[in-house]
Design an enzyme around this catalytic site. Structure first.
Site, PDB file in Angstrom:
ATOM      1  N   ARG A  14      41.270  38.419  63.297  1.00 27.70           N
ATOM      2  CA  ARG A  14      39.893  38.515  62.819  1.00 27.70           C
ATOM      3  C   ARG A  14      38.931  38.011  63.881  1.00 27.70           C
ATOM      4  NH1 ARG A  14      38.656  35.314  57.513  1.00 27.70           N
ATOM      5  NH2 ARG A  14      40.313  36.610  56.682  1.00 27.70           N
TER       6      ARG A  14
ATOM      7  N   LYS B 204      44.743  43.131  58.635  1.00 32.00           N
ATOM      8  CA  LYS B 204      45.820  42.549  57.834  1.00 32.00           C
ATOM      9  C   LYS B 204      46.983  43.519  57.932  1.00 32.00           C
ATOM     10  CE  LYS B 204      42.993  39.944  54.600  1.00 32.00           C
ATOM     11  NZ  LYS B 204      42.394  39.851  53.264  1.00 32.00           N
TER      12      LYS B 204
ATOM     13  N   HIS C 235      43.672  34.637  45.164  1.00 34.31           N
ATOM     14  CA  HIS C 235      44.787  35.543  45.494  1.00 34.31           C
ATOM     15  C   HIS C 235      45.837  35.337  44.397  1.00 34.31           C
ATOM     16  CE1 HIS C 235      43.933  36.785  49.678  1.00 34.31           C
ATOM     17  NE2 HIS C 235      43.474  35.576  49.895  1.00 34.31           N
TER      18      HIS C 235
ATOM     19  N   ASP D  95      37.418  42.890  50.225  1.00 36.52           N
ATOM     20  CA  ASP D  95      38.515  43.837  50.408  1.00 36.52           C
ATOM     21  C   ASP D  95      39.453  43.908  49.209  1.00 36.52           C
ATOM     22  OD1 ASP D  95      39.610  41.317  50.957  1.00 36.52           O
ATOM     23  OD2 ASP D  95      41.113  42.147  52.303  1.00 36.52           O
TER      24      ASP D  95
ATOM     25  N   ASP E 242      41.372  41.682  47.442  1.00 40.74           N
ATOM     26  CA  ASP E 242      42.610  40.947  47.181  1.00 40.74           C
ATOM     27  C   ASP E 242      42.359  39.596  46.506  1.00 40.74           C
ATOM     28  OD1 ASP E 242      41.621  39.639  49.389  1.00 40.74           O
ATOM     29  OD2 ASP E 242      43.321  40.096  50.701  1.00 40.74           O
ATOM     30  N   ARG E 243      41.095  39.286  46.198  1.00 40.31           N
ATOM     31  CA  ARG E 243      40.805  38.042  45.471  1.00 40.31           C
ATOM     32  C   ARG E 243      39.897  38.341  44.283  1.00 40.31           C
ATOM     33  NH1 ARG E 243      38.255  33.815  47.898  1.00 40.31           N
ATOM     34  NH2 ARG E 243      37.251  35.074  49.487  1.00 40.31           N
TER      35      ARG E 243
ATOM     36  N   SER F  65      37.569  41.176  55.226  1.00 44.47           N
ATOM     37  CA  SER F  65      37.697  40.452  53.955  1.00 44.47           C
ATOM     38  C   SER F  65      36.320  40.067  53.421  1.00 44.47           C
ATOM     39  CB  SER F  65      38.605  39.237  54.144  1.00 44.47           C
ATOM     40  OG  SER F  65      38.914  38.676  52.902  1.00 44.47           O
ATOM     41  N   HIS F  66      36.100  38.763  53.192  1.00 36.88           N
ATOM     42  CA  HIS F  66      34.841  38.312  52.586  1.00 36.88           C
ATOM     43  C   HIS F  66      33.862  37.797  53.644  1.00 36.88           C
ATOM     44  CE1 HIS F  66      37.444  34.900  53.171  1.00 36.88           C
ATOM     45  NE2 HIS F  66      36.354  34.190  53.339  1.00 36.88           N
TER      46      HIS F  66
ATOM     47  N   ASP G  44      36.431  40.120  45.927  1.00 33.65           N
ATOM     48  CA  ASP G  44      35.956  39.850  47.283  1.00 33.65           C
ATOM     49  C   ASP G  44      35.855  41.189  48.039  1.00 33.65           C
ATOM     50  OD1 ASP G  44      38.609  40.366  48.045  1.00 33.65           O
ATOM     51  OD2 ASP G  44      38.631  38.769  49.543  1.00 33.65           O
TER      52      ASP G  44
END
Ligand SMILES: [Zn+2]
Length: 473
Positions: free
Chosen positions: A21, A124, A335, A250, A252-253, A114-115, A248
């Site tokens: 990242r 990822k 997650h 992407d 995944d949360r 992501s966030h 979030d």
């Protein structure tokens, strides 16, 4: 095979514990994307067992403005390493995970920030069906630095997996009473899949910020920060919804609020899911990270399960879960992993459906379930900046002093210290120059004593716990 034309050096800050990242145009460039594709493709080819001639990698990307260009460069690298690429386009991270399973691929790459703020992006990855992280990411950096990569000419095809993905999620929806639900996809990547799922559900569904927009105009796509849930809370109240669910950037949360607009944190939601999973799987191991409330571990036990406290970090939790064949695991960060009837990866939209199953399948509201949870007082996750080179040492020093004093310490990840008042946690973040703390007690007076214990333990290492240590992930 070494090839000087393929030697590539990454900015060292981008090769992180769980992902790659960086800031696009500052630490992360298209040339990196090409090298990641080339080197990851090489690693996929080299680990491939059996006699299948060609390896297949699925590639997706989130809604960030820089994602399509990074995806194109990454594909160039993958095919040059001789692997076939299945492009699935703009998807959430769990859709990428699903595609790897569903298409029986040898690996997957999701281009996602992501966030993080809009100028970030990253990668990822999955090697086979497992997370690609830690030493794998470091090895990728080393191979790229030596130009130690494979050569070939892979093929590229495009596939739309939305219908298969939505169908798989809807498979696990149980009949129940009709609910009114507000969903906030936060202009993140879940926006591409939300309609295909919620339009098939009974009840009424209101979707906020559905349009995927990498500038995140409504709010930051991180549902663990209360401010980012304000819009969802007012929608839930305005429409009289049973509950609200947020994601979030992407996907995944997960974040959730009850019909009164109150937030349920990851460890509170886990209590509800654990009870549900344990009904069909008595005695099963349920995993939660060291930041989780003691109430979660107690309630797993009370519901007939075997609680296991494990290290924070979604890749670490995923691997532990696979090792122990645990049907459910989760982190405070949102997650959550279901492996009872699902794949064991963190899909927040799927988790949302599992929450709806619980509420729709019973007569109680989510608000009344929340009211009946054990009432403990705790701090949110407290995070404060610490020099990178000191963060692990400070935790080691604190641990050594505690052990010498005979304190009751769980050191699975940092120190989680139990006292008659409750517990306090101190750990070093794996991804940032940050120390993380949390305290929990049965009452305010106990919580104050725990905070004071934590402060004293830090001061002996020359660290002052800031008064404004903030919540968040
Ligand atoms: Zn995420």
């Amino acid at each position: 095979m070494s090839d000087n034309g393929t030697v590539h050096k990454f900015d060292p800050t981008i090769l992180r514990e769980y992902d790659i990242r960086g800031i696009v145009g500052t630490t992360l460039y298209e040339a990196d994307a090409r090298a990641i594709g080339r080197t990851f493709g090489t690693m996929v080819r080299r680990q491939r067992k059996g006699n299948k001639a060609v390896s297949k990698v699925v590639l997706g990307y989130d809604g960030r403005l820089s994602s399509p260009a990074l995806a194109a460069a990454c594909v160039e690298g993958l095919v040059a390493a001789g692997v076939d690429v299945v492009r699935i386009g703009l998807v959430s991270t769990p859709m990428l995970y699903f595609a790897v399973w569903h298409l029986e691929a040898d690996g997957g790459i999701q281009i996602t920030g992501s966030h993080n703020p809009p100028d970030f992006n990253g990668y990822k990855m999955m090697m086979g069906k497992k997370p690609f992280f830690g030493a794998d990411i470091q090895k990728l950096g080393v191979l790229a630095g030596k130009g130690d990569v494979e050569h070939g000419k892979g093929n590229v095809e495009s596939k739309d997996i939305l219908a298969d993905y939505a169908g798989r999620l809807l498979n696990d929806v149980k009949p129940g009473r009709k609910l009114k639900v507000a969903w906030d996809t936060g202009n993140g990547a879940v926006g591409v899949s939300i309609r295909a799922v919620v339009d098939k559900l009974p009840g009424e569904h209101f979707v906020l910020n559905e349009e995927v927009d990498g500038t995140f105009p409504a709010h930051h796509p991180d549902p663990t920060v209360p401010k980012n849930l304000e819009q969802l809370v007012s929608e839930v109240k305005r429409r009289g919804c049973d509950l609200g669910i947020a994601f979030d950037g992407d996907g995944d949360r997960i974040g959730a609020v009850d019909g009164k607009g109150r937030i349920l944190w990851g460890d509170q939601l886990m209590i509800l899911w654990a009870r549900d999973v344990l009904k069909d799987r008595p005695g099963a191991t349920i995993i939660a990270d060291v930041k989780a409330s003691q109430a979660l571990f107690d309630e797993i036990l009370r519901a007939g399960g075997t609680p296991l406290m494990w290290k924070t970090g979604h890749s670490l939790i995923k691997n532990k879960m696979a090792e122990l064949k645990a049907p459910l695991a989760g982190e405070m960060s949102g997650h959550i992993f279901f492996a009872d009837t699902f794949y064991g990866f963190d899909d927040a939209l799927y988790c949302g459906l599992r929450l709806l199953n619980i509420v729709a399948g019973g007569s109680q509201s989510l608000a009344s379930m929340r009211d009946k949870l054990p009432q403990l007082v705790n701090t949110p996750e407290l995070r404060f900046d610490t020099p990178e080179e000191r963060k692990f040492k400070i935790v080691e020093e604190v641990k050594a002093r505690l052990k010498a004093s005979g304190a009751k310490v769980n050191d699975i990840d940092g120190v989680r210290v139990s006292t008659p008042d409750g517990w306090w946690l101190l750990r070093a973040s794996n991804t940032q120059a940050v120390l993380v703390a949390r305290c929990e007690s049965a009452n305010e007076a106990g919580l104050n004593r725990l905070k004071s214990d934590l402060r004293t333990a830090l001061e002996a290492s020359g660290v002052a716990l800031p008064d404004d240590a903030s919540a968040g992930y």
